[in-house]
Design an enzyme around this catalytic site. Structure first.
Site, mmCIF file in Angstrom:
data_model
loop_
_atom_site.group_PDB
_atom_site.id
_atom_site.type_symbol
_atom_site.label_atom_id
_atom_site.label_comp_id
_atom_site.label_asym_id
_atom_site.label_seq_id
_atom_site.Cartn_x
_atom_site.Cartn_y
_atom_site.Cartn_z
ATOM 1 N N ASP A 142 -11.503 -26.842 26.051
ATOM 2 C CA ASP A 142 -10.270 -26.442 26.725
ATOM 3 C C ASP A 142 -9.167 -27.437 26.392
ATOM 4 O O ASP A 142 -9.377 -28.656 26.457
ATOM 5 C CB ASP A 142 -10.476 -26.386 28.239
ATOM 6 C CG ASP A 142 -11.290 -25.174 28.665
ATOM 7 O OD1 ASP A 142 -11.465 -24.252 27.839
ATOM 8 O OD2 ASP A 142 -11.753 -25.139 29.821
ATOM 9 N N ASP A 184 -13.026 -30.802 28.182
ATOM 10 C CA ASP A 184 -11.608 -30.755 28.520
ATOM 11 C C ASP A 184 -10.862 -31.824 27.725
ATOM 12 O O ASP A 184 -11.066 -33.024 27.948
ATOM 13 C CB ASP A 184 -11.453 -31.017 30.032
ATOM 14 C CG ASP A 184 -10.246 -30.318 30.614
ATOM 15 O OD1 ASP A 184 -9.669 -29.469 29.932
ATOM 16 O OD2 ASP A 184 -9.886 -30.631 31.768
ATOM 17 N N ASP A 227 -18.855 -27.167 28.434
ATOM 18 C CA ASP A 227 -17.392 -27.137 28.337
ATOM 19 C C ASP A 227 -16.829 -28.556 28.245
ATOM 20 O O ASP A 227 -17.320 -29.466 28.909
ATOM 21 C CB ASP A 227 -16.775 -26.452 29.568
ATOM 22 C CG ASP A 227 -17.274 -25.030 29.738
ATOM 23 O OD1 ASP A 227 -17.474 -24.353 28.715
ATOM 24 O OD2 ASP A 227 -17.482 -24.609 30.888
#
Length: 309
Positions: A144, A94, A92
């Site tokens: 994200d 950000d 993931d």
């Protein structure tokens, strides 16, 4: 004789008396860190995807809205250099989307603008979460996109949620972590420990604390050692000893929330039980009379990517 005995005793460090050097798995821990880290190819692909998203968002706000074009800031584990590849091979990222004037529209509307800008970026689509727009690159990575605004008069940024603006400062958190790293970590061991803990949590079948929770714990309770296996064990014990009546990992930056707030009481109990078992198994590994035995114990905790030779 007593004096000679004292001198002999002082020739050996606490670690040498406590741990069996036959169980030294430091080099295998270093290999493990490489196995769970992003390769250059993956980093290049991630950078290309990030740049493509930024271009889409800039173009959308230039041509489709009256809102000023935002700036971007990579934050979280990528910024902290603690990103790991999960058990399923994904990871993931950000990417903060920052507006430098206070929007005149609702935070949900601004989220939807960002959502509209990136909706066709991947075949796997997007997900509108409470605090970000998630771009899904299935089997690879998720990016994200949390949305913020921060004017020159604001001390901290404000994060858009589906219902309100919430004061939140990821850069402050990254700066806090970097300050601790520079003060305590001479050869990157603290960063490696964070990765080990995150990799361990990724192997558990039940919900575990987030990677950022482990990052804060390690930065706070880091116990350095010439060996990564010993440093991991001693740091794990220090983290466990910090748990009071209520297990928590408090955000040292704005808004000072608890990173374990999303875990219910059963999930926290499951985590503590698994963490206690980790410490027990780590202690046993360090006391084995052969490296092979120690490696097999560590592999049970860390999974198939942990090398046994």
């Amino acid at each position: 004789m007593a004096v000679g005995g004292l001198i002999l005793k002082e020739l050996f460090s606490d670690d040498e008396r406590k741990y069996n050097d036959m169980a030294n798995t430091h080099n295998q821990f270093l290999k493990f860190e490489q196995a769970i880290s992003l390769t250059k190819g993956r980093k290049d692909k991630l950078i290309a995807s990030r740049q493509a998203l930024q271009k889409r968002i800039v173009e959308y706000f230039k041509t489709k809205t009256k809102v000023p074009v935002p700036k971007f800031y990579i934050q979280g584990s990528y910024k902290m250099k603690t990103m790991v590849v999960k058990k399923d091979g994904s990871y993931d990222v950000d990417l903060g989307v920052y507006f430098l004037t206070k929007p005149t529209i609702e935070p949900l509307t601004l989220q939807k603008y960002v959502e509209e800008a990136v909706k066709d970026q991947t075949v796997s689509g997007i997900e509108h979460k409470e605090k970000c727009i998630r771009v899904i690159c299935k089997g690879d990575f998720d990016i994200d996109l949390p949305v913020y605004y921060k004017t020159p008069s604001d001390k901290h940024p404000f994060l858009a949620t589906k219902t309100k603006w919430q004061e939140s400062d990821p850069k402050e958190l990254c700066d806090w972590f970097e300050k601790h790293r520079k003060a305590k970590d001479k050869d990157g061991q603290m960063l490696r420990l964070v990765k080990y803990f995150k990799a361990w949590a990724n192997q558990r079948s039940r919900k575990m604390p987030s990677g950022i929770a482990f990052s804060v714990w390690v930065a706070t309770y880091y116990k350095p050692n010439t060996r990564d296996d010993i440093a991991f064990y001693e740091t794990a014990k220090a983290i466990k000893n910090s748990f009071g009546w209520e297990t928590s990992s408090k955000n040292p930056a704005t808004p000072g929330d608890d990173f374990l707030a999303k875990l219910d009481s059963n999930q926290k109990s499951n985590f503590k039980e698994a963490f206690n078992e980790l410490i027990k198994q780590a202690e046993q590994a360090l006391q084995q009379d052969s490296q092979t035995k120690a490696l097999n114990i560590w592999k049970q905790q860390f999974g198939e990517k942990f090398p046994i030779n």
